[in-house]
Each structure stands twice: as structure tokens, then as C-alpha cells.
Scaffold this motif. Structure first.
Motif, mmCIF file in Angstrom:
data_model
loop_
_atom_site.group_PDB
_atom_site.id
_atom_site.type_symbol
_atom_site.label_atom_id
_atom_site.label_comp_id
_atom_site.label_asym_id
_atom_site.label_seq_id
_atom_site.Cartn_x
_atom_site.Cartn_y
_atom_site.Cartn_z
ATOM 1 N N THR A 129 0.835 -1.193 0.000
ATOM 2 C CA THR A 129 0.000 0.000 0.000
ATOM 3 C C THR A 129 0.876 1.252 0.000
ATOM 4 N N LYS A 130 0.245 2.395 -0.273
ATOM 5 C CA LYS A 130 0.956 3.674 -0.211
ATOM 6 C C LYS A 130 1.575 3.876 1.162
ATOM 7 N N GLU A 131 0.819 3.535 2.197
ATOM 8 C CA GLU A 131 1.301 3.740 3.566
ATOM 9 C C GLU A 131 2.522 2.869 3.860
ATOM 10 N N GLN A 132 2.487 1.618 3.433
ATOM 11 C CA GLN A 132 3.638 0.735 3.632
ATOM 12 C C GLN A 132 4.875 1.304 2.940
ATOM 13 N N LEU A 133 4.693 1.776 1.733
ATOM 14 C CA LEU A 133 5.824 2.309 0.977
ATOM 15 C C LEU A 133 6.319 3.623 1.577
ATOM 16 N N LYS A 134 5.386 4.433 2.069
ATOM 17 C CA LYS A 134 5.751 5.721 2.647
ATOM 18 C C LYS A 134 6.595 5.557 3.905
ATOM 19 N N THR A 135 6.303 4.518 4.695
ATOM 20 C CA THR A 135 7.015 4.314 5.954
ATOM 21 C C THR A 135 8.153 3.299 5.845
ATOM 22 N N ALA A 136 8.416 2.818 4.647
ATOM 23 C CA ALA A 136 9.481 1.836 4.438
ATOM 24 C C ALA A 136 10.855 2.462 4.642
ATOM 25 N N PRO A 137 11.843 1.624 4.992
ATOM 26 C CA PRO A 137 13.213 2.147 5.118
ATOM 27 C C PRO A 137 13.657 2.786 3.801
ATOM 28 N N ALA A 138 14.289 3.959 3.903
ATOM 29 C CA ALA A 138 14.793 4.678 2.725
ATOM 30 C C ALA A 138 16.288 4.894 2.895
ATOM 31 N N TYR A 139 16.967 4.965 1.787
ATOM 32 C CA TYR A 139 18.426 5.016 1.804
ATOM 33 C C TYR A 139 18.961 5.969 0.747
ATOM 34 N N SER A 140 20.224 6.326 0.915
ATOM 35 C CA SER A 140 20.964 6.958 -0.168
ATOM 36 C C SER A 140 21.551 5.821 -1.004
ATOM 37 N N ILE A 141 22.004 6.137 -2.191
ATOM 38 C CA ILE A 141 22.618 5.098 -3.026
ATOM 39 C C ILE A 141 23.809 4.480 -2.296
ATOM 40 N N ASN A 142 24.619 5.289 -1.632
ATOM 41 C CA ASN A 142 25.779 4.761 -0.911
ATOM 42 C C ASN A 142 25.373 3.819 0.214
ATOM 43 N N GLU A 143 24.280 4.134 0.907
ATOM 44 C CA GLU A 143 23.812 3.252 1.980
ATOM 45 C C GLU A 143 23.315 1.920 1.430
ATOM 46 N N LEU A 144 22.725 1.936 0.250
ATOM 47 C CA LEU A 144 22.233 0.697 -0.348
ATOM 48 C C LEU A 144 23.359 -0.262 -0.676
ATOM 49 N N THR A 145 24.511 0.268 -1.019
ATOM 50 C CA THR A 145 25.627 -0.582 -1.414
ATOM 51 C C THR A 145 26.614 -0.817 -0.278
ATOM 52 N N GLY A 146 26.499 -0.040 0.811
ATOM 53 C CA GLY A 146 27.393 -0.207 1.947
ATOM 54 C C GLY A 146 27.224 -1.570 2.594
ATOM 55 N N ALA A 147 28.293 -2.081 3.200
ATOM 56 C CA ALA A 147 28.281 -3.400 3.853
ATOM 57 C C ALA A 147 27.768 -4.467 2.889
ATOM 58 N N ASP A 148 28.176 -4.342 1.643
ATOM 59 C CA ASP A 148 27.783 -5.282 0.585
ATOM 60 C C ASP A 148 26.274 -5.362 0.381
ATOM 61 N N GLY A 149 25.561 -4.320 0.791
ATOM 62 C CA GLY A 149 24.118 -4.273 0.583
ATOM 63 C C GLY A 149 23.307 -5.102 1.562
ATOM 64 N N GLU A 150 23.980 -5.820 2.443
ATOM 65 C CA GLU A 150 23.267 -6.730 3.343
ATOM 66 C C GLU A 150 22.375 -6.012 4.345
ATOM 67 N N ALA A 151 22.784 -4.859 4.847
ATOM 68 C CA ALA A 151 21.960 -4.143 5.825
ATOM 69 C C ALA A 151 20.634 -3.720 5.194
ATOM 70 N N ALA A 152 20.689 -3.156 3.988
ATOM 71 C CA ALA A 152 19.472 -2.742 3.287
ATOM 72 C C ALA A 152 18.641 -3.954 2.899
ATOM 73 N N ARG A 153 19.311 -4.994 2.446
ATOM 74 C CA ARG A 153 18.604 -6.225 2.053
ATOM 75 C C ARG A 153 17.836 -6.800 3.238
ATOM 76 N N ASP A 154 18.522 -6.961 4.371
ATOM 77 C CA ASP A 154 17.896 -7.570 5.542
ATOM 78 C C ASP A 154 16.735 -6.721 6.060
ATOM 79 N N ALA A 155 16.936 -5.409 6.112
ATOM 80 C CA ALA A 155 15.872 -4.505 6.582
ATOM 81 C C ALA A 155 14.667 -4.570 5.654
ATOM 82 N N SER A 156 14.922 -4.646 4.362
ATOM 83 C CA SER A 156 13.844 -4.677 3.369
ATOM 84 C C SER A 156 13.030 -5.968 3.473
ATOM 85 N N TYR A 157 13.702 -7.100 3.494
ATOM 86 C CA TYR A 157 12.990 -8.374 3.564
ATOM 87 C C TYR A 157 12.217 -8.481 4.871
ATOM 88 N N ASN A 158 12.790 -7.950 5.952
ATOM 89 C CA ASN A 158 12.115 -7.966 7.246
ATOM 90 C C ASN A 158 10.893 -7.045 7.226
#
Length: 121
Positions: free
Chosen positions: A83-112
Motif C-alpha cells: 500500500t501507499k502507507e507501507q511504501l511511505k514508511t518503508a526504510p529509505a536510503y541513499s545510493i551509498n547506503e544501499l551498497t554499503g556493507a555489501d548491501g546486506e543491511a538494506a537487504r535484511d531490513a527490506s525483507y524484514n
């Protein structure tokens, strides 16, 4: 990895990048900016979706589990079951944060956050 409707055919990443993404209400929410690959497991970690902003200023990037995207031929883009609300409150990142730590932090937060079964388990 198949999508909700069973799409399993291969597609070049270059064709995916720039494709529109819609939510369950049919609203255009952003575009696929990139695709993050897991080099060790050969899995697709997530799609990087750009939300908002103008000319790259103020844009937020979200890691959306690849299995959550379902291509809709009628829309000419991907639909995510959120939903719009789910997407609005989802974790957001900069491009550098998405690739930092091999992307695992963003990946894990997203799947969770989206409660998607991790491909790496």
C-alpha cells in the motif's frame, strides 16, 4: 526465483532499469534505478526503486525484494503488493547506503519490513 504470477523467464538488467513501478492501487510510485546482485549466492538481492525527488534532488531510494515485483504487461511496468502507507514508511536510503556493507543491511531490513521470505535461507 519466480514472481507471484510465475514469471520465470530471464531478462537483461538493462531492460529492467528505468521501468515504472506501481503500487496495488495502480499509482505510479517510482522507477527501477538499479538491481543489486548477490555475487556469492547468485541471487537478486533487491531492486532499487527511486521515489520522489526532482532531477535527483530529494529522491529516496528503497530496497524492494525482487520476488515482490510482478510485471504487468498492461501497465508496461512492475506492480508491488504494498500500500501507499507501507511504501511511505518503508526504510529509505541513499545510493551509498544501499551498497554499503555489501548491501546486506538494506537487504535484511527490506525483507524484514515487507515480510518476504529471504532467498538466502
Amino acid at each position: 526465483m519466480t514472481t507471484q504470477t510465475g514469471h520465470t523467464e530471464a531478462i537483461a538488467a538493462s531492460r529492467v532499469i528505468g521501468t515504472s513501478v506501481y503500487n496495488t492501487e495502480g499509482t505510479h510510485i517510482g522507477d527501477i534505478e538499479d538491481v543489486m546482485l548477490d555475487k556469492l549466492s547468485n541471487g537478486i538481492m533487491f531492486a532499487v526503486i527511486g521515489f520522489g525527488g526532482f532531477l535527483g534532488i530529494g529522491e529516496k531510494y528503497h530496497a524492494i525484494p525482487w520476488a515482490s515485483l510482478d510485471y504487468d504487461e498492461n501497465k508496461g511496468g512492475y506492480v508491488v503488493p504494498f500500500t501507499k502507507e507501507q511504501l511511505k514508511t518503508a526504510p529509505a536510503y541513499s545510493i551509498n547506503e544501499l551498497t554499503g556493507a555489501d548491501g546486506e543491511a538494506a537487504r535484511d531490513a527490506s525483507y524484514n519490513y515487507y515480510k518476504v521470505e529471504p532467498y538466502w535461507h
